[in-house]
Motif scaffolding. Structure first.
Motif, PDB file in Angstrom:
ATOM      1  N   MET A 183       5.442  26.715  31.512  1.00 20.29           N
ATOM      2  CA  MET A 183       6.634  25.916  31.563  1.00 20.29           C
ATOM      3  C   MET A 183       6.298  24.573  32.193  1.00 20.29           C
ATOM      4  SD  MET A 183       9.941  26.621  33.855  1.00 20.29           S
ATOM      5  CE  MET A 183       8.832  27.349  35.002  1.00 20.29           C
ATOM      6  N   ASP A 212      15.123  32.380  26.300  1.00 23.61           N
ATOM      7  CA  ASP A 212      13.749  32.873  26.325  1.00 23.61           C
ATOM      8  C   ASP A 212      12.841  31.773  25.784  1.00 23.61           C
ATOM      9  OD1 ASP A 212      14.717  35.324  27.176  1.00 23.61           O
ATOM     10  OD2 ASP A 212      14.687  36.220  25.174  1.00 23.61           O
ATOM     11  N   GLN A 268       3.287  34.661  26.192  1.00 21.95           N
ATOM     12  CA  GLN A 268       4.051  34.675  27.433  1.00 21.95           C
ATOM     13  C   GLN A 268       5.468  34.158  27.190  1.00 21.95           C
ATOM     14  OE1 GLN A 268       2.458  32.118  30.451  1.00 21.95           O
ATOM     15  NE2 GLN A 268       3.197  33.440  32.089  1.00 21.95           N
ATOM     16  N   THR A 269       6.476  34.850  27.760  1.00 25.22           N
ATOM     17  CA  THR A 269       7.867  34.442  27.624  1.00 25.22           C
ATOM     18  C   THR A 269       8.504  34.349  29.004  1.00 25.22           C
ATOM     19  OG1 THR A 269       8.059  35.519  25.471  1.00 25.22           O
ATOM     20  CG2 THR A 269      10.108  35.013  26.615  1.00 25.22           C
ATOM     21  N   GLU A 270       9.188  33.234  29.236  1.00 25.16           N
ATOM     22  CA  GLU A 270       9.912  33.035  30.483  1.00 25.16           C
ATOM     23  C   GLU A 270      11.402  33.034  30.183  1.00 25.16           C
ATOM     24  OE1 GLU A 270       8.617  29.554  32.472  1.00 25.16           O
ATOM     25  OE2 GLU A 270       6.535  30.215  32.544  1.00 25.16           O
ATOM     26  N   GLN A 271      12.173  33.711  31.034  1.00 26.79           N
ATOM     27  CA  GLN A 271      13.613  33.791  30.841  1.00 26.79           C
ATOM     28  C   GLN A 271      14.342  32.912  31.846  1.00 26.79           C
ATOM     29  OE1 GLN A 271      12.032  37.013  30.978  1.00 26.79           O
ATOM     30  NE2 GLN A 271      12.107  37.256  28.780  1.00 26.79           N
ATOM     31  N   TRP A 272      15.401  32.314  31.359  1.00 29.91           N
ATOM     32  CA  TRP A 272      16.341  31.568  32.189  1.00 29.91           C
ATOM     33  C   TRP A 272      17.717  32.139  31.888  1.00 29.91           C
ATOM     34  CZ3 TRP A 272      14.994  27.647  35.556  1.00 29.91           C
ATOM     35  CH2 TRP A 272      13.696  27.169  35.450  1.00 29.91           C
ATOM     36  N   SER A 283       9.048  30.716  24.975  1.00 33.79           N
ATOM     37  CA  SER A 283       7.749  31.361  24.772  1.00 33.79           C
ATOM     38  C   SER A 283       6.633  30.337  24.611  1.00 33.79           C
ATOM     39  CB  SER A 283       7.800  32.276  23.549  1.00 33.79           C
ATOM     40  OG  SER A 283       8.121  31.533  22.402  1.00 33.79           O
ATOM     41  N   ARG A 304      16.561  32.940  37.301  1.00 26.38           N
ATOM     42  CA  ARG A 304      15.418  33.396  36.517  1.00 26.38           C
ATOM     43  C   ARG A 304      15.473  34.912  36.339  1.00 26.38           C
ATOM     44  NH1 ARG A 304      11.155  29.793  36.082  1.00 26.38           N
ATOM     45  NH2 ARG A 304      10.611  31.216  34.434  1.00 26.38           N
TER      46      ARG A 304
END
Length: 126
Positions: free
Chosen positions: A1, A31, A37-41, A33, A54
């Protein structure tokens, strides 16, 4: 990110009163990506307010997007609806949340309000 993504999400609560004055009421999970790798907000919206976290949890809508595309969205170089229509990102759930959230994205560079252009053409102050 990217740092730009962090700053964008940090700015939302201060900007919410001016942007969220309508029907947006619910949780939007975003989500982002990058490769595998996936980051969630989690963006919890109510009229005039936004809370960002998060954490994962129940959401009324989920929007999945490539992190590089999201960086283009937060600079105005891409448009959210167009990205969904072109299958560059996916969305499921309460569409009102997506439509409200996209209002946080800036206009494309060089965009001018047509009312302002008309006022200038007529010689009136903006």
């Amino acid at each position: 990110m990217t740092e730009a993504t962090e700053r964008f999400f940090e700015s939302l609560p201060a900007r919410a009163p001016a942007i969220l004055c309508g029907l947006a009421d619910g949780a939007l999970q975003i989500d982002l990506s990058t490769g595998q790798q996936t980051e969630q907000w989690m963006v919890r919206m109510q009229p005039g307010t936004v809370r960002i976290s998060r954490e994962r949890g129940p959401a009324d809508a989920i929007w999945s997007c490539d992190a590089a595309l999201f960086d283009r969205l937060i600079t105005g170089e891409a448009q959210g609806i167009a990205a969904v229509l072109r299958n560059e990102s996916t969305f499921s759930g309460n569409v009102v949340l997506f439509l409200a959230f996209r209002r946080f994205f800036p206009d494309p560079p060089g965009t001018r309000d047509p009312r302002e252009v008309a006022r200038k053409a007529a010689g009136r102050p903006a």
